[in-house]
Design a protein around this motif. Structure first.
Motif, short mmCIF file in Angstrom:
data_model
loop_
_atom_site.label_atom_id
_atom_site.label_comp_id
_atom_site.label_asym_id
_atom_site.label_seq_id
_atom_site.Cartn_x
_atom_site.Cartn_y
_atom_site.Cartn_z
N ASP A 1 16.09 15.70 7.47
CA ASP A 1 15.99 15.46 6.02
C ASP A 1 14.83 14.51 5.74
O ASP A 1 14.63 13.54 6.44
CB ASP A 1 17.28 14.84 5.48
CG ASP A 1 18.44 15.82 5.50
OD1 ASP A 1 18.17 17.03 5.56
OD2 ASP A 1 19.59 15.37 5.48
N SER A 2 14.09 14.82 4.69
CA SER A 2 13.01 13.93 4.31
C SER A 2 13.41 13.22 3.02
O SER A 2 14.19 13.72 2.23
CB SER A 2 11.70 14.69 4.12
OG SER A 2 11.83 15.61 3.07
N TRP B 1 9.12 8.16 -5.45
CA TRP B 1 8.14 8.43 -6.50
C TRP B 1 7.60 7.11 -7.02
O TRP B 1 8.37 6.24 -7.43
CB TRP B 1 8.76 9.26 -7.61
CG TRP B 1 9.06 10.64 -7.14
CD1 TRP B 1 10.24 11.10 -6.64
CD2 TRP B 1 8.15 11.73 -7.08
NE1 TRP B 1 10.12 12.41 -6.27
CE2 TRP B 1 8.85 12.83 -6.54
CE3 TRP B 1 6.82 11.89 -7.44
CZ2 TRP B 1 8.24 14.07 -6.35
CZ3 TRP B 1 6.22 13.13 -7.25
CH2 TRP B 1 6.94 14.20 -6.71
N VAL B 2 6.29 6.96 -6.99
CA VAL B 2 5.64 5.73 -7.42
C VAL B 2 4.66 6.06 -8.54
O VAL B 2 3.84 6.97 -8.42
CB VAL B 2 4.88 5.05 -6.25
CG1 VAL B 2 4.17 3.80 -6.72
CG2 VAL B 2 5.83 4.75 -5.11
N ASP C 1 6.25 9.83 1.18
CA ASP C 1 7.28 10.17 2.16
C ASP C 1 7.75 8.88 2.83
O ASP C 1 6.97 8.20 3.49
CB ASP C 1 6.70 11.13 3.20
CG ASP C 1 7.71 11.55 4.25
OD1 ASP C 1 8.92 11.28 4.07
OD2 ASP C 1 7.30 12.17 5.25
N VAL C 2 9.01 8.53 2.64
CA VAL C 2 9.56 7.32 3.23
C VAL C 2 10.62 7.65 4.28
O VAL C 2 11.46 6.83 4.60
CB VAL C 2 10.14 6.37 2.15
CG1 VAL C 2 9.04 5.81 1.30
CG2 VAL C 2 11.19 7.07 1.32
N THR C 3 10.55 8.85 4.82
CA THR C 3 11.47 9.25 5.86
C THR C 3 11.26 8.38 7.09
O THR C 3 10.12 8.18 7.52
CB THR C 3 11.23 10.73 6.24
OG1 THR C 3 11.30 11.51 5.05
CG2 THR C 3 12.24 11.21 7.25
N ASN D 1 0.85 -1.18 0.00
CA ASN D 1 0.00 0.00 0.00
C ASN D 1 0.89 1.24 0.00
O ASN D 1 2.01 1.21 0.49
CB ASN D 1 -0.97 0.01 1.18
CG ASN D 1 -0.27 -0.01 2.51
OD1 ASN D 1 0.89 -0.38 2.60
ND2 ASN D 1 -0.96 0.36 3.55
N ILE D 2 0.38 2.29 -0.59
CA ILE D 2 1.09 3.56 -0.60
C ILE D 2 0.13 4.65 -0.15
O ILE D 2 -1.09 4.52 -0.27
CB ILE D 2 1.67 3.91 -1.99
CG1 ILE D 2 0.56 4.08 -3.03
CG2 ILE D 2 2.69 2.90 -2.43
CD1 ILE D 2 1.03 4.70 -4.34
#
Length: 133
Positions: free
Chosen positions: A43-44, A48-49, A33-35, A5-6
């Motif tokens: 930093d974040s 991109w999907v 956001d995968v921070t 899921n995104i």
């Protein structure tokens, strides 16, 4: 390929395409956001999907607009390629099985009906049954 899921923001308005067999499909780019929780220096990191949707999911995605939050579940694939600068890169694509957008969820359009209050006059159920164990 795995089910994933995104949840992210649309980079642009989704575009509608038609497959060779005449099926409508929607394409969109989603910034996720995968921070990590312990991000150093604030930093974040953004992944991109590419999001692809067909059928009812296509319709839901096409109602969304640039900047809106989108949640999607489906088959996630990763591709690797070499860019023009000879640097190896990867791209992610999610084939959506379910898409929820701000416009498809629309909180407040349907009023939730609360269950009726319990009947206070109904006799209490007897739970003193003898049960052999």
């Amino acid at each position: 390929m795995l089910i994933s899921n995104i949840y992210g923001r649309l980079a642009a308005d989704p575009t509608e395409k038609t497959t060779k067999t005449g099926k409508p499909m929607a394409l969109a780019s989603v910034a996720v956001d995968v921070t990590g929780q312990r991000a150093e220096d604030g930093d974040s990191e953004t992944l991109w999907v590419s999001l692809m949707a067909f059928g009812h999911q296509c319709e839901a995605l096409l109602r969304a607009e640039k900047g809106q939050m989108v949640a999607a579940i489906g088959k996630l694939t990763r591709s690797r390629y070499t860019g023009r600068d000879d640097i190896e890169r990867e791209s992610w694509t999610l084939l959506a099985e379910s898409v929820v957008t701000a416009k498809s969820a629309r909180p407040g359009t349907r009023k939730r009906q609360d269950p009726p209050p319990p009947d206070r006059r109904a006799p209490a159920r007897d739970f003193d049954d003898a049960i052999d164990f």
